[in-house]
Design a protein around this motif. Sequence first.
Motif, PDB file in Angstrom:
ATOM      1  N   LEU A  81       0.829  -1.211   0.000  1.00  0.00           N
ATOM      2  CA  LEU A  81       0.000   0.000   0.000  1.00  0.00           C
ATOM      3  C   LEU A  81       0.863   1.261   0.000  1.00  0.00           C
ATOM      4  O   LEU A  81       0.546   2.237  -0.694  1.00  0.00           O
ATOM      5  CB  LEU A  81      -0.921  -0.006   1.219  1.00  0.00           C
ATOM      6  N   ALA A  82       1.939   1.248   0.779  1.00  0.00           N
ATOM      7  CA  ALA A  82       2.807   2.425   0.849  1.00  0.00           C
ATOM      8  C   ALA A  82       3.462   2.711  -0.499  1.00  0.00           C
ATOM      9  O   ALA A  82       3.480   3.853  -0.977  1.00  0.00           O
ATOM     10  CB  ALA A  82       3.863   2.230   1.929  1.00  0.00           C
ATOM     11  N   PHE A  83       3.985   1.691  -1.149  1.00  0.00           N
ATOM     12  CA  PHE A  83       4.629   1.902  -2.442  1.00  0.00           C
ATOM     13  C   PHE A  83       3.606   2.205  -3.530  1.00  0.00           C
ATOM     14  O   PHE A  83       3.930   2.896  -4.502  1.00  0.00           O
ATOM     15  CB  PHE A  83       5.455   0.671  -2.820  1.00  0.00           C
ATOM     16  N   LEU A  84       2.396   1.712  -3.369  1.00  0.00           N
ATOM     17  CA  LEU A  84       1.361   2.063  -4.331  1.00  0.00           C
ATOM     18  C   LEU A  84       1.006   3.538  -4.237  1.00  0.00           C
ATOM     19  O   LEU A  84       0.784   4.214  -5.259  1.00  0.00           O
ATOM     20  CB  LEU A  84       0.118   1.202  -4.087  1.00  0.00           C
ATOM     21  N   ALA A  85       0.983   4.065  -3.019  1.00  0.00           N
ATOM     22  CA  ALA A  85       0.731   5.499  -2.841  1.00  0.00           C
ATOM     23  C   ALA A  85       1.894   6.337  -3.358  1.00  0.00           C
ATOM     24  O   ALA A  85       1.694   7.410  -3.942  1.00  0.00           O
ATOM     25  CB  ALA A  85       0.481   5.801  -1.370  1.00  0.00           C
ATOM     26  N   LEU A  86       3.118   5.854  -3.180  1.00  0.00           N
ATOM     27  CA  LEU A  86       4.278   6.583  -3.694  1.00  0.00           C
ATOM     28  C   LEU A  86       4.334   6.549  -5.215  1.00  0.00           C
ATOM     29  O   LEU A  86       4.783   7.514  -5.841  1.00  0.00           O
ATOM     30  CB  LEU A  86       5.565   6.007  -3.107  1.00  0.00           C
TER      31      LEU A  86
END
Length: 234
Positions: A81-86
């Motif tokens: 989720l974090a890398f998808l947001a980035l």
Amino acid sequence: MHIPESLQDLADSEAVQFLKRPKTITRIFAGVFSLIVFSSLLTDGYQNKTDNSQLHCVLNSNNAACSFAVGAGLLSFLSSLAFLALDAHEVRLASTRFKTAFQLLDLILAVIWAGIWAVGFCFLANQWHRSPPRYFLLGSNSAKAAITFSFFSILVWIFQAYLALQELRNDAPVPYKRSLDEGGVVLTSLSPPSATSPVNTPTTGPHGPSYTCSSLSPYLSTPKAPRLAMMPDN
């Protein structure tokens, strides 16, 4: 909020183009697989025996196996989720160094997660193989789902590492490219006038004689020799 007027506008929108990227699809699959692993063991992974009310892990009664799967699945899900947001804000990154560092971090974490899921798959499969048959009334399907999607997570994270490596190779920055371009522009603007420049082209006056433009720089004109005046004898 802009509402697309047709299906073609919807297909060409930034959100749809972002979701169609291979890296975005891979992150979504990685998050879904991790969610299945930790949620299946978190709900039905702990069962009690028929003669005891104490909860045990369905994987050979080894609580470390269930704890490892739940912890790895939760952290992997949050990482996806974090890398998808980035990734959604990657286009807005103006600094090339920060973008390169982000891609390098993505590659390193993808390799680490592929190794973690490889170890986790071997560990969970071994504990399930050692579990006595029909030891628990429920939880066998949850254990099988966790083992299966742990194996799928290995493939997904390996492919994610491959995509990160390709992006890192394709987007390799050229050092000092902007400085060299700016220096070339400065040198071009400071170059001396050529022979075909308007300042050196002779113009013809109204009576025919040619003369040079009076706006020539004093550094480009030829200095004249001093004239000698003859004094009459007394």
